[in-house]
Scaffold this active site. Sequence first.
Site, PDB file in Angstrom:
ATOM      1  N   ASP A 235     -14.088   0.476  -3.881  1.00 23.43           N
ATOM      2  CA  ASP A 235     -12.915   1.348  -3.863  1.00 23.43           C
ATOM      3  C   ASP A 235     -12.519   1.903  -5.228  1.00 23.43           C
ATOM      4  OD1 ASP A 235     -12.559   1.089  -1.132  1.00 23.43           O
ATOM      5  OD2 ASP A 235     -11.279  -0.669  -1.327  1.00 23.43           O
ATOM      6  N   ASP A 259      -8.560   3.488  -7.638  1.00 20.35           N
ATOM      7  CA  ASP A 259      -7.706   3.038  -6.537  1.00 20.35           C
ATOM      8  C   ASP A 259      -6.541   2.241  -7.135  1.00 20.35           C
ATOM      9  OD1 ASP A 259      -6.779   2.709  -3.983  1.00 20.35           O
ATOM     10  OD2 ASP A 259      -8.261   1.245  -3.388  1.00 20.35           O
ATOM     11  N   ASP A 263      -5.351  -5.388  -6.248  1.00 22.85           N
ATOM     12  CA  ASP A 263      -5.111  -5.521  -4.817  1.00 22.85           C
ATOM     13  C   ASP A 263      -5.345  -6.964  -4.415  1.00 22.85           C
ATOM     14  OD1 ASP A 263      -4.660  -2.833  -4.700  1.00 22.85           O
ATOM     15  OD2 ASP A 263      -6.291  -2.369  -3.314  1.00 22.85           O
ATOM     16  N   ARG A 315       4.348   1.272  -6.283  1.00 18.92           N
ATOM     17  CA  ARG A 315       3.675   0.033  -5.877  1.00 18.92           C
ATOM     18  C   ARG A 315       3.622  -0.996  -7.000  1.00 18.92           C
ATOM     19  NH1 ARG A 315      -1.388   1.536  -1.830  1.00 18.92           N
ATOM     20  NH2 ARG A 315      -0.195   2.876  -0.413  1.00 18.92           N
TER      21      ARG A 315
END
Length: 438
Positions: A235, A259, A263, A315
């Site tokens: 990603d 990305d 994560d 985020r």
Amino acid sequence: MVGVNAKFIVFFFLAFAIFYVNAHIAEFDEYWKQKAEQAKKIAHDAYDPHPELVTEQLNEDVGILLSGKNSTRRNLYGKNKGGPCKSTNPIDNCWRCDKNWASNRKKLASCVLGFGRRTTGGLKGPYYVVTDPSDNDMVNPKPGTLRHAVTRRGPLWIIFSRNMVIRLNQELLMTGDKTIDGRGADVHIAGGAGITIQFVKNVIIHNIKIHDIVVGNGGTIRDSWNHVGFRTQSDGDGISIFGSSHVWIDHVSMSHCTDGLIDAIMGSTAITISNCHFTRHNEVMLFGASDSYSGDQLMQITVAFNHFGKGLVQRMPRCRWGFVHVVNNDYTHWLMYAIGGSQHPTIISQGNRFIAPPNEAAKEVTKRDYAPQSEWSKWRWRSEGDVMMNGAFFVQSGKPLKKDRFTRHDMIKYKPGTFVTRLTRYSGALKCVVGRRC
């Protein structure tokens, strides 16, 4: 707890189809099936049924350090860099005051706090010195390279012989029980693919810089000492934590990845992200794979003492399911919002500083997605001791913390956001010199 486990098991097996798409595993063979099963069990064992008690302990450690009960307090905030110690929070205070840190590197393994507190990385293994920044052979990596180090069998404490920029040709698949320790060198993971922590446990990533990460094309890649598999396209995450537990990311500087910067998805838990510096990026951190994957309700993550700096959009983090403790971070920049989520995550925000952007439409710290107010009003998003500046505001929801049925006693007094500039003063990768306090 039984209900949580049962749901997790059902969704784990239903998620095999998702694994094919999101795990970048082209062939989910017996090797990967076994690793996924082991990772699931470790996640269950790592899950803490009383997460508020973990947040209390971290708050207590900060309080002790700043109240003067700790004997090193007089050395914490020296005005000149030549002072005896530059420790500014309880994690750093554990190791940074030792001028012999290079001889006592593994002391670091005892310093992590929060949900990742049982992470020891390569503590029980020998040192491995990376001497070669190249990354040319994905199947049989050259000894002395970082790829060779992270795919070896057993625990290893990985250090670097000199300053280097490592351009990863494909995602770097780590095995468990590893520490990447960049102290004493200026180490960049840049211009290539990022780091993947998938279906493993016990990983520390410390004191490196990760930036300008791009998508890996995939192909045949070694993922352990005894297995090579075919991977689909990655990603472009800086650090991807997938189905893994007991992970600590500390003093890492991160920016500009294709990305996310970090994560944590697909049943990952027992994670601490601390003392990091994040800049120049849109979607900074994603916790939770999707609204439909309830296996992430076991996710427990601490985000502490980080600086969310220039050029960030949103985020910080965005959460689905799970329990996230966001404590004593400095949010100096965002364009859209700071903390968001969906699917009823629990988010406890304590002692952070939020400085809103000039845009009147972006003053709200929080953002809730895909749910009406009648639903999200039940999600527990609580703010205590946060400092709101330039019009910033945090929309709370759910039950107050002191009424929580899991809490055995009231939340210990945390330090308010006014202390954040001290606690995060040395966020990001440090310039550690051998023979001097770091």
